[in-house]
Every structure is written in structure tokens, then in C-alpha cells.
Design a protein around this motif. Sequence first.
Motif, mmCIF file in Angstrom:
data_model
loop_
_atom_site.group_PDB
_atom_site.id
_atom_site.type_symbol
_atom_site.label_atom_id
_atom_site.label_comp_id
_atom_site.label_asym_id
_atom_site.label_seq_id
_atom_site.Cartn_x
_atom_site.Cartn_y
_atom_site.Cartn_z
ATOM 1 N N UNK A 134 0.581 22.317 14.978
ATOM 2 C CA UNK A 134 -0.177 23.615 14.712
ATOM 3 C C UNK A 134 -1.624 23.850 14.565
ATOM 4 N N UNK A 135 -2.110 24.685 15.156
ATOM 5 C CA UNK A 135 -3.608 24.978 15.168
ATOM 6 C C UNK A 135 -4.289 24.045 16.032
ATOM 7 N N UNK A 136 -3.843 23.924 17.091
ATOM 8 C CA UNK A 136 -4.265 22.806 18.392
ATOM 9 C C UNK A 136 -5.571 23.572 18.811
ATOM 10 N N UNK A 137 -6.836 22.792 18.564
ATOM 11 C CA UNK A 137 -8.086 22.774 19.087
ATOM 12 C C UNK A 137 -7.979 22.610 20.575
ATOM 13 N N UNK A 138 -8.731 23.942 21.148
ATOM 14 C CA UNK A 138 -8.826 23.784 22.767
ATOM 15 C C UNK A 138 -10.370 23.988 22.882
ATOM 16 N N UNK A 139 -11.024 23.112 23.701
ATOM 17 C CA UNK A 139 -12.472 23.245 23.745
ATOM 18 C C UNK A 139 -12.905 25.125 24.461
ATOM 19 N N UNK A 140 -13.834 25.412 23.794
ATOM 20 C CA UNK A 140 -13.783 26.982 24.195
ATOM 21 C C UNK A 140 -15.177 27.153 24.898
ATOM 22 N N UNK A 141 -15.776 28.465 25.102
ATOM 23 C CA UNK A 141 -17.042 28.448 25.856
ATOM 24 C C UNK A 141 -18.160 27.972 25.338
ATOM 25 N N UNK A 142 -18.391 28.249 24.019
ATOM 26 C CA UNK A 142 -19.529 27.635 23.135
ATOM 27 C C UNK A 142 -19.188 26.289 22.417
ATOM 28 N N UNK A 143 -19.897 26.526 21.221
ATOM 29 C CA UNK A 143 -19.885 24.921 20.426
ATOM 30 C C UNK A 143 -18.465 24.942 19.548
ATOM 31 N N UNK A 144 -17.882 26.087 19.588
ATOM 32 C CA UNK A 144 -16.692 26.179 18.489
ATOM 33 C C UNK A 144 -15.282 26.165 19.429
ATOM 34 N N UNK A 145 -14.419 25.450 19.195
ATOM 35 C CA UNK A 145 -13.175 25.199 19.731
ATOM 36 C C UNK A 145 -12.320 26.676 19.527
ATOM 37 N N UNK A 146 -11.176 26.906 20.502
ATOM 38 C CA UNK A 146 -10.152 28.033 20.166
ATOM 39 C C UNK A 146 -9.250 27.212 19.363
ATOM 40 N N UNK A 147 -8.637 27.882 18.716
ATOM 41 C CA UNK A 147 -7.520 27.225 18.017
ATOM 42 C C UNK A 147 -6.198 28.004 18.275
ATOM 43 N N UNK A 148 -5.101 27.170 18.978
ATOM 44 C CA UNK A 148 -4.050 28.126 19.370
ATOM 45 C C UNK A 148 -2.634 27.578 18.358
ATOM 46 N N UNK A 149 -1.925 28.493 18.128
ATOM 47 C CA UNK A 149 -1.215 28.573 16.960
ATOM 48 C C UNK A 149 -0.016 27.380 17.148
ATOM 49 N N UNK A 150 0.524 27.212 18.507
ATOM 50 C CA UNK A 150 1.455 26.054 18.524
ATOM 51 C C UNK A 150 1.400 25.415 19.939
ATOM 52 N N UNK A 151 1.373 24.029 19.756
ATOM 53 C CA UNK A 151 1.289 23.221 20.712
ATOM 54 C C UNK A 151 2.733 22.509 21.003
ATOM 55 N N UNK A 152 3.598 23.354 22.037
ATOM 56 C CA UNK A 152 4.876 22.717 22.097
ATOM 57 C C UNK A 152 4.672 21.548 23.014
ATOM 58 N N UNK A 153 4.632 20.406 22.410
ATOM 59 C CA UNK A 153 4.107 19.309 23.128
ATOM 60 C C UNK A 153 5.225 18.890 24.022
#
Length: 286
Positions: free
Chosen positions: A193-212
Motif C-alpha cells: 500500500x502507498x508504494x513510493x515511486x520517484x517523481x520529477x522533483x524531490x518528492x515521490x509519487x505514491x501509488x495506492x497498490x503495488x500488486x507485487x
Amino acid sequence: MRLRLAIYVRAADWKAAKPEARVVARGRALALTAAARPVASHETAAAAHGLPLYRADPRRVHVIAPDARPGAAGGVIRHRGELTDDDVVEIDGMTVTSLARTVSDIARTASFEQAVTVADAALRRQFVSGAGEYDFDGAERFRQASLVIAQRSAHGLTRARRVLDFADGRAQLPGESISRIRLREIGFRVIELQVPVPGRGIHPYFVDFGLEDAHAFGEFDGAIKYVDGKILDGRTSSQVFDEEKQREDWIRGTTQRPYARWGWPHLTTAADLRTRLEAFRIQPPR
């Protein structure tokens, strides 16, 4: 519109109110008219605590009363049981069960979907301090405290344990709670849940679900984000939509993972969500 004898609300206000607000209004009306001050519980207490209710029934008030107390008034569901001092709190003049007791009672008696939604929200309120910040130890202590309360009852302990084991405060919306249930029903087992993904700036994006176990991402897309003033924060709906599209393209392009969105129409059954995911070539492991 009459809620109880001599207690009325404006019909227009009632029509515009959310189900949780209607539940609270019913509870307040009972408190104003009852001979002895009732202790609101279950759905009524959850709504008073500000927790979302999945498929709430605003026609009934839930209370806990001692075994010796006589029968209840119309429109009131009485639950037998004893209350300790720690089990009772006051919210805006209304006597209700504590947050831990409320979660425990709902976990024992409500549907799995409603109980998980309430438990997730209770954990989120207490243990999420910001984006990507979740107090796992605090959440575990709360779950264990609620389970200890459930053990004082003769019924529903197995149901409560199942709910509390599954609950996770990182779910930000009821739709995310129900999504997680449906994903498990489909067959996904490694759901982050709330998986961080590096974004364009200094803050990451958070994705609701990582279906690993499918190496994919998924998100619940509640339509409210395009109309809610707090979420829009001065932006137009089209601006928010465009920002979401750019964010999704970035995540899809930088991770090379399949990425699916779904909404409430896709959560009616597990089969509905499965069909939606298959359109994006996302399937659970066989």
C-alpha cells in the motif's frame, strides 16, 4: 422531518447530509429523548468518531445497555454487554464507546467489508502522520488492544481477529479498503500500500497498490477528487485530471509496470474488478 418524538430536522438538510451524518443525527435525537443517557455503539459510535461507514443504515441507532435494562425503543438496536470506564468517551456532548471498543464491536458483528473500512479509518486517523509515514508499531498495539476487548465477548472473536489482522491504516479511502478486499478475493497475495515511486522533483509519487505478485500497479479512482473543493485546492477539475494523467504517464514510463485504475462500479464483486484488471493485462499468479 421527524427523527424522534419532538425532534425534527429540516428535510433539505437531511436530504443533503451524508449517511454518517444521518447516523449521528439519529443518535443525538435518541440522547435528547431517552430517560437514561444511552451509550451509542457500533455504527452510531463509528459515525460519531468521524469514521466512514460502508453501506451504513441511517435508520437505526446502536447502543450498549446492561443485561438488566428493559427493552429498547423503536428504531434502536440494543447490544448486551458491560462497559468499563475506558470503554466510554464523550464526543460533542454525546456518550459513545471509545475508538478501540467501537472498532472491536464492529469487527465482531459487522460484515467484513464494513468492519475493515472502519478499522482502516481508525488506524489511519491515529498512525498516519504524512505521505508515506505510518506508525506500524502503534497500529499493531491498537489492533491488539481491540482484540483484547473482543475477547471479553462470547461471540465474534474469530471474525474480529480476521478483520484486525487484515486492517491497515495506509488505506486512504473506503474505496481503497474495499479494493484491497476484492484484490485478495481475486487471488493477489502480495499487496503493498502507498508504494513510493520517484517523481520529477524531490518528492515521490505514491501509488495506492503495488500488486507485487503481478509486478503491476493499481489505484482506486474516487470521482470525488474532481469535485471536492478541499482536494481541488483552487484548481479546476480539468487541471486535476490533467495532473493525474501526467503523473500516471510518468509512473508507467519510468517503472515499465502495467498500471490500472478502477472506481466504485468495478468493486461490486471480485469478478467485476478482475474483468477491469484483465483489460490492462493484469492477472494474479496462477
